[in-house]
Scaffold this motif. Structure first.
Motif, PDB file in Angstrom:
ATOM      1  N   ASP A  25       0.858  -1.182   0.000  1.00  0.00           N
ATOM      2  CA  ASP A  25       0.000   0.000   0.000  1.00  0.00           C
ATOM      3  C   ASP A  25       0.890   1.227   0.000  1.00  0.00           C
ATOM      4  N   THR A  26       0.734   2.049  -1.017  1.00  0.00           N
ATOM      5  CA  THR A  26       1.594   3.223  -1.123  1.00  0.00           C
ATOM      6  C   THR A  26       0.876   4.480  -0.658  1.00  0.00           C
ATOM      7  N   SER A  42      -8.644   4.136 -11.056  1.00  0.00           N
ATOM      8  CA  SER A  42      -7.612   3.157 -11.422  1.00  0.00           C
ATOM      9  C   SER A  42      -8.241   1.951 -12.129  1.00  0.00           C
ATOM     10  N   THR A  77       1.232  -2.978 -13.902  1.00  0.00           N
ATOM     11  CA  THR A  77       1.445  -1.960 -12.861  1.00  0.00           C
ATOM     12  C   THR A  77       0.131  -1.558 -12.207  1.00  0.00           C
ATOM     13  N   ILE A  78      -0.839  -1.244 -13.043  1.00  0.00           N
ATOM     14  CA  ILE A  78      -2.107  -0.719 -12.513  1.00  0.00           C
ATOM     15  C   ILE A  78      -2.889  -1.806 -11.786  1.00  0.00           C
ATOM     16  N   LEU A  81      -2.901  -1.585  -8.086  1.00  0.00           N
ATOM     17  CA  LEU A  81      -3.250  -0.337  -7.397  1.00  0.00           C
ATOM     18  C   LEU A  81      -4.636  -0.250  -6.750  1.00  0.00           C
TER      19      LEU A  81
END
Ligand code: HEC
Length: 153
Positions: A25-26, A42, A77-78, A81
């Motif tokens: 989790d960013t 997203s 990548t996505i 998210l």
């Protein structure tokens, strides 16, 4: 910005994120509306890149190996998210309450999807349309399975 340099920037970003462990989790969301907006945005962006691969896999668009590779990299990548934006206290949007009351099951769906998205990206990287076709169906199935269980129509 030129499209080509945008694509390069996205690829560099994806490489950086993967290097930093994409599943972590960013973000911490200050407001639950922000979490809802983040996951919807997203998921929308993800669906566009996924759809581009699907069009090639299903023969609705001409196969282009470079495009497939780039869309696969962005997808990978996505794909990691949206899930951080389903935290406690962010109920709402088009998500059923079960995503919180059955969190383990929801996470299982998310993890399964992330794994399939990785396989799809790997298939896209080969430049082989047959591999792209073979990987697309199972990935799409993981979208549907989660929507059937956790998304309101
Ligand atoms: C683990 C569960 C899960 C998986 C896997 C999943 N989704 Fe979703 N998706 C949801 C939920 C829940 C919502 C509703 C989010 C909200 O509004 O709160 C949603 C919403 C969306 C939306 C609407 C976003 C908007 O603009 O509001 C799109 C498009 C979408 N998903 C596409 C996909 C595609 C394509 C895949 C597979 C490549 C996928 N999803 C995989 C759970 C999932």
């Amino acid at each position: 910005m030129q499209l080509k340099s945008l694509a390069t920037a996205v690829l560099a970003l994806s490489a950086a994120l993967v290097g930093a462990s994409a599943s972590a989790d960013t973000l911490k969301f200050g407001k639950s509306e922000d979490a809802v907006k983040y996951r919807q945005s997203s998921l929308f962006v993800m669906s566009q890149h996924f759809g581009s691969l699907g069009a090639m896999a299903n023969g609705r668009a001409e196969f282009n190996a470079d495009l497939a590779k780039q869309n696969g990299a962005v997808l990978e990548t996505i794909a990691a998210l949206p899930w951080q934006a389903f935290g406690a206290g962010t109920e709402g949007g088009k998500t059923k309450p079960e995503a919180w009351s059955q969190k383990a099951k929801f996470d299982e769906h998310a993890n399964k999807f992330v794994a399939e998205a990785g396989k799809l990206a790997a298939a896209a990287k080969t430049g082989d349309l047959a591999q792209l076709k073979a990987a697309f169906g199972p990935a799409a199935q993981t979208c549907k399975a989660c929507h059937d269980a956790f998304r309101n129509r």
